[in-house]
Design an enzyme around this catalytic site. Structure first.
Site, PDB file in Angstrom:
ATOM      1  N   GLU A 102      -1.761  82.213  21.634  1.00 14.30           N
ATOM      2  CA  GLU A 102      -1.171  83.546  20.713  1.00 14.30           C
ATOM      3  C   GLU A 102      -1.802  83.486  19.305  1.00 14.30           C
ATOM      4  O   GLU A 102      -2.114  82.444  18.858  1.00 14.30           O
ATOM      5  CB  GLU A 102      -0.097  83.571  20.655  1.00 14.30           C
ATOM      6  CG  GLU A 102       0.909  83.620  21.844  1.00 14.30           C
ATOM      7  CD  GLU A 102       2.363  83.318  21.965  1.00 14.30           C
ATOM      8  OE1 GLU A 102       2.845  83.346  23.203  1.00 14.30           O
ATOM      9  OE2 GLU A 102       2.953  83.396  20.559  1.00 14.30           O
ATOM     10  N   CYS A 121      -2.025  84.222  11.439  1.00 13.02           N
ATOM     11  CA  CYS A 121      -1.513  82.963  11.939  1.00 13.02           C
ATOM     12  C   CYS A 121      -2.159  82.526  13.204  1.00 13.02           C
ATOM     13  O   CYS A 121      -2.130  83.229  14.471  1.00 13.02           O
ATOM     14  CB  CYS A 121      -0.199  83.460  12.272  1.00 13.02           C
ATOM     15  SG  CYS A 121       0.867  81.816  12.970  1.00 13.02           S
ATOM     16  N   CYS A 128       1.882  72.209  23.165  1.00 14.99           N
ATOM     17  CA  CYS A 128       2.108  71.337  22.078  1.00 14.99           C
ATOM     18  C   CYS A 128       2.697  69.974  22.592  1.00 14.99           C
ATOM     19  O   CYS A 128       3.676  70.179  23.455  1.00 14.99           O
ATOM     20  CB  CYS A 128       2.921  71.981  20.787  1.00 14.99           C
ATOM     21  SG  CYS A 128       3.178  71.042  19.264  1.00 14.99           S
ATOM     22  N   CYS A 132       9.490  70.368  19.451  1.00 14.90           N
ATOM     23  CA  CYS A 132      10.622  70.658  18.779  1.00 14.90           C
ATOM     24  C   CYS A 132      11.522  71.666  19.606  1.00 14.90           C
ATOM     25  O   CYS A 132      11.271  72.640  20.139  1.00 14.90           O
ATOM     26  CB  CYS A 132      10.244  71.271  17.531  1.00 14.90           C
ATOM     27  SG  CYS A 132       8.932  70.199  16.722  1.00 14.90           S
ATOM     28  N   CYS A 135      11.416  75.614  19.266  1.00 20.88           N
ATOM     29  CA  CYS A 135      10.137  76.134  19.679  1.00 20.88           C
ATOM     30  C   CYS A 135       9.953  76.709  20.773  1.00 20.88           C
ATOM     31  O   CYS A 135       9.747  75.797  21.737  1.00 20.88           O
ATOM     32  CB  CYS A 135       9.161  75.454  18.818  1.00 20.88           C
ATOM     33  SG  CYS A 135       7.573  75.790  18.978  1.00 20.88           S
ATOM     34  N   CYS A 365       6.219  81.754  17.565  1.00 22.23           N
ATOM     35  CA  CYS A 365       5.071  81.026  18.514  1.00 22.23           C
ATOM     36  C   CYS A 365       5.513  80.764  19.856  1.00 22.23           C
ATOM     37  O   CYS A 365       6.659  80.288  20.412  1.00 22.23           O
ATOM     38  CB  CYS A 365       4.375  80.021  17.643  1.00 22.23           C
ATOM     39  SG  CYS A 365       4.867  78.365  18.117  1.00 22.23           S
TER      40      CYS A 365
END
Ligand code: SF4
Length: 386
Positions: A102, A121, A128, A132, A135, A365
């Site tokens: 994205e 952004c 990832c 976290c 997220c 995100c």
């Protein structure tokens, strides 16, 4: 250098992954004059052209060869959404291997003396590895690093869009339209410093005065706190901004939401930030997502102020009320936000609050990709190519 297969099974070279000297070398290896590289760079980054056949000052033979052997980034846009106020636009970009990432364009009208801004952004990884808990990307796991060309392509997509149709804030008649990208933030999917080499390569390409020419001070790299990479970044001759995703002022609390903290605890992170400031004399921004009742209490405000006090005027806190759609956290009310910020002000820590953006298009995100993949299980969405 990124290669994508072409019809004759030879891998295509993604030109957006190359610096100008690398492009010169690539052309030289094909018997072309080095000055063609500057012409090509001009087409890619000044004219924002993504069709070799339109590059009219290149010989036809070179244009044909480029079409056969090279490409200009990934071009499949799976989804494009604009917020109701058109200040936030989001794309879901499909990479050559089908991975989805994205990118978001955030448009800001002028405030006071400052002019309009158009900030992209950018994602640096598909998925990832850092997990976290607040997220959506962190819940996907890690797929792979993005190449420099895949990072650059995200910026160029929005640059072309603004060039074609400059943006003016609705309801603010008389403000000058903005037709170019003014800022880049590496705060999309992924941990940029985990993909250090490609991220730095992309930033240098976008910074090149022969091409896109975006000043390094208009670029921000955001990290969860990879200490060795922060130290390495401080030695680069590139004046980019550093932002730390902090989100908690104690190891105990930070480790609950950010597993990386167990590897690089706050004492090490703060020492790296202090050294970064000493080497660069640049301010460091600390991103702090406010989770109601979790990290926004007076006690944590006090602890945050104490943690950052040694950095003095070189620390700035960006308070971000959590986007409630991302997880099972609550957004704090305006009084709680004000009280938290006041504690920081009382300790001389500069701070601001980032306005929430694009809730109606899942701007945080990882959300759009999650929604897309859920819906793809039911039906295939149309492909849009720019
Ligand atoms: S906040 Fe950043 S580092 Fe953490 S999981 Fe999400 S993308 Fe990864």
């Amino acid at each position: 250098m990124t290669m994508t297969p072409n019809s004759s099974t030879q891998p295509k070279t993604d030109l957006l992954a190359l610096t100008l000297p690398q492009l010169q070398q690539w052309l030289k290896e094909r018997g072309e004059a080095p000055f063609r590289a500057k012409q090509l760079f001009n087409w890619l980054y000044r004219q924002l052209e993504n069709d070799f056949s339109a590059m009219s000052n290149l010989p036809l033979s070179l244009r044909e060869r480029l079409a056969e052997e090279a490409c200009i980034g990934p071009t499949i846009i799976r989804s494009e959404l604009h917020s109701k106020d058109d200040r936030t636009r989001k794309i879901l970009l499909e990479l050559s291997d089908g991975k989805l990432v994205e990118s978001v364009l955030m448009l800001y009208p002028p405030i006071g003396d400052s002019s309009s801004r158009a900030t992209v952004c950018v994602s640096s990884q598909a998925g990832c590895a850092y997990g976290c808990t607040f997220c959506a990307t962190g819940q996907m796991g890690f797929d792979r690093h993005l190449s420099a060309g895949e990072i650059v392509a995200q910026v160029l997509f929005f640059a072309r869009e603004l060039r074609k149709e400059p943006w003016t804030a609705a309801g603010l008649p008389g403000t000058a339209a903005i037709d170019h990208i003014t800022n880049i933030v590496l705060m999309g999917m992924g941990e940029p410093l985990h993909n250090y080499t490609n991220v730095l390569q992309a930033l240098r390409i976008l910074n090149s005065s022969d091409g896109f020419n975006l000043g390094a001070r208009h670029m921000t790299v955001s990290t969860v706190g990879l200490v060795p990479a922060i130290r390495k970044l401080s030695q680069e001759n590139l004046q980019v901004n550093l932002a730390i995703s902090l989100h908690a002022p104690t190891d105990e609390l930070r480790s609950q939401t950010m597993p990386v903290n167990r590897k690089y605890p706050l004492s090490e992170l703060m020492a790296a930030c202090k050294d970064y400031i000493a080497s660069t004399r640049r301010q460091v921004t600390f991103e702090y997502v406010l989770l109601s009742g979790v990290n926004d209490t007076m006690e944590y405000g006090q602890k945050l102020a104490e943690l950052l006090a040694p950095l003095k005027q070189f620390a700035h806190v960006n308070c971000i009320p959590v986007n409630v759609t991302t997880a099972s956290y609550q957004t704090p009310g305006p009084d709680a936000i004000r009280a938290f910020r006041n504690i920081l002000f009382e300790h001389g820590i500069s701070n601001s609050v980032r306005a929430e953006r694009g809730d109606d298009i899942a701007a945080a995100c990882g959300q759009l990709r999650t929604r897309f993949e859920n819906s793809r299980k039911k039906t295939e969405l149309p492909v849009v190519t720019p």
